[in-house]
Design an enzyme around this catalytic site. Sequence first.
Site, PDB file in Angstrom:
ATOM      1  N   GLU A   1      -6.083  -4.935  10.305  1.00 20.21           N
ATOM      2  CA  GLU A   1      -5.023  -3.960  10.547  1.00 20.21           C
ATOM      3  C   GLU A   1      -5.311  -3.215  11.850  1.00 20.21           C
ATOM      4  O   GLU A   1      -6.058  -2.215  11.837  1.00 20.21           O
ATOM      5  CB  GLU A   1      -4.947  -2.958   9.398  1.00 20.21           C
ATOM      6  CG  GLU A   1      -4.589  -3.586   8.067  1.00 20.21           C
ATOM      7  CD  GLU A   1      -3.959  -2.569   7.136  1.00 20.21           C
ATOM      8  OE1 GLU A   1      -2.805  -2.757   6.748  1.00 20.21           O
ATOM      9  OE2 GLU A   1      -4.614  -1.562   6.827  1.00 20.21           O
TER      10      GLU A   1
ATOM     11  N   SER B   1       2.811  -2.385  10.455  1.00 19.03           N
ATOM     12  CA  SER B   1       4.250  -2.509  10.705  1.00 19.03           C
ATOM     13  C   SER B   1       4.798  -3.897  10.372  1.00 19.03           C
ATOM     14  O   SER B   1       5.755  -4.354  11.011  1.00 19.03           O
ATOM     15  CB  SER B   1       4.590  -2.105  12.150  1.00 19.03           C
ATOM     16  OG  SER B   1       4.259  -0.747  12.357  1.00 19.03           O
TER      17      SER B   1
ATOM     18  N   GLU C   1      -6.939   4.847   7.401  1.00 23.73           N
ATOM     19  CA  GLU C   1      -6.741   6.279   7.121  1.00 23.73           C
ATOM     20  C   GLU C   1      -7.961   6.872   6.414  1.00 23.73           C
ATOM     21  O   GLU C   1      -8.276   8.046   6.606  1.00 23.73           O
ATOM     22  CB  GLU C   1      -5.450   6.464   6.311  1.00 23.73           C
ATOM     23  CG  GLU C   1      -4.218   6.213   7.183  1.00 23.73           C
ATOM     24  CD  GLU C   1      -3.046   5.566   6.478  1.00 23.73           C
ATOM     25  OE1 GLU C   1      -2.956   5.635   5.246  1.00 23.73           O
ATOM     26  OE2 GLU C   1      -2.208   4.966   7.183  1.00 23.73           O
TER      27      GLU C   1
ATOM     28  N   GLY D   1       2.517  -1.191   4.330  1.00 20.88           N
ATOM     29  CA  GLY D   1       2.633   0.225   3.988  1.00 20.88           C
ATOM     30  C   GLY D   1       4.085   0.625   3.786  1.00 20.88           C
ATOM     31  O   GLY D   1       4.649   0.473   2.701  1.00 20.88           O
ATOM     32  N   GLY D   2       4.717   1.098   4.863  1.00 17.30           N
ATOM     33  CA  GLY D   2       6.071   1.645   4.786  1.00 17.30           C
ATOM     34  C   GLY D   2       7.062   0.779   4.025  1.00 17.30           C
ATOM     35  O   GLY D   2       7.775   1.265   3.135  1.00 17.30           O
TER      36      GLY D   2
ATOM     37  N   ASN E   1       0.874  -1.177   0.000  1.00 21.51           N
ATOM     38  CA  ASN E   1       0.000   0.000   0.000  1.00 21.51           C
ATOM     39  C   ASN E   1       0.907   1.221   0.000  1.00 21.51           C
ATOM     40  O   ASN E   1       1.507   1.542   1.021  1.00 21.51           O
ATOM     41  CB  ASN E   1      -0.901  -0.027   1.246  1.00 21.51           C
ATOM     42  CG  ASN E   1      -1.722   1.246   1.383  1.00 21.51           C
ATOM     43  OD1 ASN E   1      -1.809   2.050   0.445  1.00 21.51           O
ATOM     44  ND2 ASN E   1      -2.333   1.425   2.543  1.00 21.51           N
ATOM     45  N   TRP E   2       0.997   1.844  -1.166  1.00 19.25           N
ATOM     46  CA  TRP E   2       1.906   2.990  -1.281  1.00 19.25           C
ATOM     47  C   TRP E   2       1.352   4.253  -0.621  1.00 19.25           C
ATOM     48  O   TRP E   2       2.049   5.261  -0.516  1.00 19.25           O
ATOM     49  CB  TRP E   2       2.209   3.279  -2.759  1.00 19.25           C
ATOM     50  CG  TRP E   2       3.230   2.364  -3.358  1.00 19.25           C
ATOM     51  CD1 TRP E   2       3.884   1.343  -2.730  1.00 19.25           C
ATOM     52  CD2 TRP E   2       3.722   2.390  -4.708  1.00 19.25           C
ATOM     53  NE1 TRP E   2       4.756   0.734  -3.612  1.00 19.25           N
ATOM     54  CE2 TRP E   2       4.669   1.358  -4.827  1.00 19.25           C
ATOM     55  CE3 TRP E   2       3.448   3.179  -5.834  1.00 19.25           C
ATOM     56  CZ2 TRP E   2       5.353   1.091  -6.027  1.00 19.25           C
ATOM     57  CZ3 TRP E   2       4.120   2.918  -7.026  1.00 19.25           C
ATOM     58  CH2 TRP E   2       5.065   1.889  -7.115  1.00 19.25           C
TER      59      TRP E   2
END
Length: 257
Positions: A171, A216, A103, A237-238, A9-10
């Site tokens: 999540e 994470s 988000e 994500g990251g 997920n950018w």
Amino acid sequence: MRKKMIAGNWKMNKVVSDVPEFFRAFSSACGLAKDRSISAKVDILFAVPSVLLDACRTTASGMGIHVAAQNIHQETSGAFTGEVSLPMLSDIGVNATLIGHSERRQFFGETNQSVALKTASAQKAGFLAIVCFGETLEQRNAGQTEAVIKDQLDPVFDAISGLNNIVLAYEPVWAIGTGVSATSAQAQSAHEYIRNLTRSRFGGSADSLRILYGGSANPKNIAELFTKADIDGALIGGASLKPDEISSMVVKALEAK
Ligand code: PGA
């Protein structure tokens, strides 16, 4: 045996000119550049901003990498300024989407009801829908994790016509972007609850449902997460922004039993 999924997920990162080099580095690091059969063993997907979808699909098509939107509107067209519809996406060859990411819930007013409507529309349009949900730290500390998950999933279950093209992504909000992943035991306990909840609504097809963990997840903790029976992949994500990190997570998914 459920096929594992590694989904990046950018979020709101990268520009079109980053795309070719990213997929070149990613496919060479995970082995996909030399061995296309990898994509038959693990589903690889990237959810990217709308303006990057076309470039990502063009670059990644042929490598067996799936490209997904990060959000959709439930209506097919109309006066919804700023929104992107399912027909617009399928027109450019994109047939998958995230729905209800935390988000979106936190900053853009998504509710359990809007998530349910979007999921039903995506399923009806033949899209793969990755439905995201999870509790806050406050809710976990209050012992409400399972009740919150049930409240988030019940409207989705009421709205869909079975589990075809549905992937669930658990999540926990407190783990997203914090560097503090759920332990594998915490994640497994939630995933087992989610599968049982799903089974009570949809019977045996819950056994084929993929439930991803997100929050994470990284190259260091993913192998341990994959030792758990109900963890079928990860939403990342990251670490998905770095080709070396997400590619090593694909390799760990291939190695998982
Ligand atoms: P993270 O994000 O891996 O950076 O925690 C996960 C997500 O938001 O899907």
